[in-house]
Write a protein that holds these residues in place. Structure first.
Motif, PDB file in Angstrom:
ATOM      1  N   GLY A   1      -1.201  -0.118   7.576  1.00 43.22           N
ATOM      2  CA  GLY A   1      -0.567  -1.103   8.435  1.00 43.22           C
ATOM      3  C   GLY A   1       0.680  -0.605   9.116  1.00 43.22           C
ATOM      4  N   GLN A   2       0.835   0.710   9.210  1.00 38.78           N
ATOM      5  CA  GLN A   2       2.019   1.278   9.836  1.00 38.78           C
ATOM      6  C   GLN A   2       1.625   1.924  11.158  1.00 38.78           C
ATOM      7  N   ALA A   3       1.803   1.220  12.238  1.00 38.29           N
ATOM      8  CA  ALA A   3       1.443   1.744  13.550  1.00 38.29           C
ATOM      9  C   ALA A   3       2.284   2.972  13.878  1.00 38.29           C
TER      10      ALA A   3
ATOM     11  N   TRP B   1     -10.090 -10.794   6.462  1.00 38.11           N
ATOM     12  CA  TRP B   1      -9.191 -10.050   7.356  1.00 38.11           C
ATOM     13  C   TRP B   1      -9.351  -8.570   7.072  1.00 38.11           C
ATOM     14  N   CYS B   2      -9.345  -7.741   8.106  1.00 35.76           N
ATOM     15  CA  CYS B   2      -9.481  -6.296   7.923  1.00 35.76           C
ATOM     16  C   CYS B   2      -8.529  -5.551   8.855  1.00 35.76           C
ATOM     17  N   TRP B   3      -8.178  -4.330   8.475  1.00 37.49           N
ATOM     18  CA  TRP B   3      -7.351  -3.485   9.327  1.00 37.49           C
ATOM     19  C   TRP B   3      -7.635  -2.020   9.021  1.00 37.49           C
TER      20      TRP B   3
ATOM     21  N   GLY C   1       0.796  -1.210   0.000  1.00 43.39           N
ATOM     22  CA  GLY C   1       0.000   0.000   0.000  1.00 43.39           C
ATOM     23  C   GLY C   1       0.834   1.267   0.000  1.00 43.39           C
ATOM     24  N   TRP C   2       0.208   2.355  -0.419  1.00 46.58           N
ATOM     25  CA  TRP C   2       0.874   3.656  -0.411  1.00 46.58           C
ATOM     26  C   TRP C   2      -0.180   4.755  -0.285  1.00 46.58           C
TER      27      TRP C   2
ATOM     28  N   ASN D   1      -8.997   0.355  16.468  1.00 39.21           N
ATOM     29  CA  ASN D   1      -8.309   0.465  15.184  1.00 39.21           C
ATOM     30  C   ASN D   1      -7.109  -0.478  15.192  1.00 39.21           C
ATOM     31  N   SER D   2      -6.788  -1.021  14.061  1.00 38.57           N
ATOM     32  CA  SER D   2      -5.711  -2.012  14.037  1.00 38.57           C
ATOM     33  C   SER D   2      -4.770  -1.787  12.868  1.00 38.57           C
ATOM     34  N   ALA D   3      -3.459  -1.828  13.150  1.00 40.94           N
ATOM     35  CA  ALA D   3      -2.449  -1.730  12.101  1.00 40.94           C
ATOM     36  C   ALA D   3      -2.191  -3.077  11.443  1.00 40.94           C
TER      37      ALA D   3
END
Length: 498
Positions: free
Chosen positions: A162-164, A204-206, A152-153, A224-226
């Motif tokens: 996905g970047q905590a 799966w979700c984030w 992703g970008w 919320n989840s990374a």
């Protein structure tokens, strides 16, 4: 023996005394001058592999002497023997990567390189492209590699990349924080969350989860989840595809039925209520919806395409986005009257479009910025209207995608066409910057390149070419065009490697 003279004894047997003074291999004495390194059990000053040379990992494996009185190293382990010795912390050896590869690391092509010490692997020669599919959300994008990794970008707000701990712009692809061994076969991007289906058919979700759109039976900003969280799967159900909206998510299962979860204020979950659900709920099929082959989610509405080419929509009907001739919300799927057999559909912020088997495109709903593409500013349309292909000589279409205020379609000849708002260059041609286009306008195609997929995002667009390379254009201030910079692109620019 290595020398000497043999003689004949009085009893007519060989007398070996003259030979024995020169020695032989097998006499337990090491004669270095004759090339002996050892003799039988006599190993000289060496005992273990490591005692002979520090390059060997073995500290407890004893050397042996072969029949030529040379040390036998066949049981010794070292960096360069093409065997991975994990007890020596080796992770690779020569071309042996112990099952690791660029594909295992979620890339698409390339070869790994083993470090000189066998203690590290360099994946700098691996490439994430070609991609197999691409999906655009709210100021961010995701693409799947051949290795089934999610790259992703763009905007990383709400952890959707996905970047905590990263709340800025990421202008080049990064790998989602996938679980070890996890492989995705389908991916969809919403406004601030992402959902995918793994190789086993699980969801799966984030990202953002204020309304339970991650489907793991939780909700609120604290959830919320990374990293991808497992959707609570209905019993005996496996998914084939997902569609992420603004604050809700839907999925298609192997039986071609639809499930939805998350926010439900406008009935977008399709279960006949407006009740929020934190886990998947079966969409009501009492009206006749069956045999769904494609599912799309807009801001607060959804549409499904069936195997017979019919379209069914439900949820919010603001500006007539459901195409049912009015603006009344529908809490269960309702069939849209289409002028032909539909082959593709797309749902945007407040409008919907479809392509029929003749190659014509039809759109309905909100017409702000002329995103319906019917050649004139006519206001919202409550029923499908024909997209104007004739004004700019557009070819017939094979696929279509809807953004916030613009629409893009793929020509049957592999060319890209966009219309609606031209702000930030999102419709892909220099003269269209900040201009509105009421009819399809040709995207300025990269040299000798044809597209295989085209997608319209919130304020930008992307496409995959026939080789699987990604190209993006439009707003880039949050890195959503993926070219490594934070500038707008007026025409397609190739997405870069990480």
């Amino acid at each position: 023996y290595y020398g000497g003279e043999i003689s004949c004894a009085e009893d007519c047997t060989f007398h070996l005394a003259g030979c024995e003074t020169f020695g032989r291999c097998g006499d337990d004495e090491i004669q270095p001058s004759f090339g002996e390194q050892c003799d039988n059990v006599n190993l000289g000053t060496y005992t273990t592999c490591a005692s002979y040379d520090a390059m060997y990992h073995n500290t407890s494996t004893y050397l042996t002497c072969d029949t030529s009185c040379r040390l036998d190293f066949s049981q010794c382990e070292w960096c360069g023997d093409q065997m991975v010795q994990e007890e020596a912390l080796e992770v690779c050896d020569g071309m042996n990567f112990n099952g690791d590869s660029c594909l295992v690391r979620y890339y698409s092509t390339g070869e790994l390189v083993c470090g000189a010490s066998c203690l590290e692997i360099d994946d700098g020669d691996c490439a994430i492209m070609p991609f197999t599919s691409i999906a655009l959300g709210g100021s961010f994008a995701y693409a799947l590699s051949v290795g089934q990794g999610a790259w992703g970008w763009g905007s990383s707000i709400n952890l959707k990349l996905g970047q905590a701990g990263v709340d800025g712009a990421i202008p080049r692809p990064v790998l989602a924080q996938m679980h070890p061994g996890q492989r995705f076969t389908h991916i969809s991007t919403g406004s601030s969350h992402v959902c995918a289906v793994d190789a086993g058919g699980a969801g799966w979700c984030w990202g953002y989860n204020i309304w339970g759109q991650l489907g793991n039976d939780t909700l609120g900003t604290g959830t919320n989840s990374a990293t991808p969280v497992a959707v609570v799967m209905p019993p005996s159900v496996t998914f084939t595809a997902v569609a992420a909206g603004s604050s809700h998510t839907c999925a298609l299962d192997t039986a071609q039925n639809v499930w939805c979860w998350g926010y439900n204020y406008s009935g977008q979950l399709g279960d006949g209520t407006t009740t929020l659900h934190k886990t998947p709920m079966a969409v009501d099929t009492s009206s006749g919806l069956a045999n769904v082959v494609k599912l799309v989610a807009g801001n607060s509405h959804n549409c499904a395409l069936t195997g017979t080419g019919t379209v069914w929509c439900w949820g919010s009907n603001g500006s007539g986005r459901l195409g049912l001739g009015d603006t009344t919300a529908r809490y269960v799927p309702t069939q849209v009257t289409m002028p032909g057999t539909v082959v593709d559909i797309a749902a945007g912020l407040s409008h919907t479009c479809a392509v029929v088997n003749t190659g014509e495109a039809y759109c309905w709903g909100n017409d702000d910025n002329n995103k319906l593409g019917n050649g004139a500013t006519t206001g919202s349309q409550y029923s499908p209207v024909l997209v104007d292909r004739t004004t700019n000589g557009a070819p017939t279409f094979s696929a279509i995608s809807t953004g916030d205020d613009h629409t893009c379609a793929l020509g049957t000849d592999g060319t890209g066409w966009c219309w609606g708002s031209g702000s930030n260059g999102r419709i892909g041609w220099y003269s269209g910057y900040d201009n509105e286009q009421p009819s399809p306008k040709a995207v300025q195609m990269p040299f000798q390149t044809l597209f295989a997929q085209i997608e319209a995002g919130s304020t930008f667009s992307c496409a995959l070419d026939t080789q699987g390379f990604a190209w993006c254009w439009g707003a880039g201030s949050l890195g959503q065009v993926g070219d490594g910079f934070l500038d707008d692109n007026f025409v397609p620019d190739e997405v870069v490697e990480p």
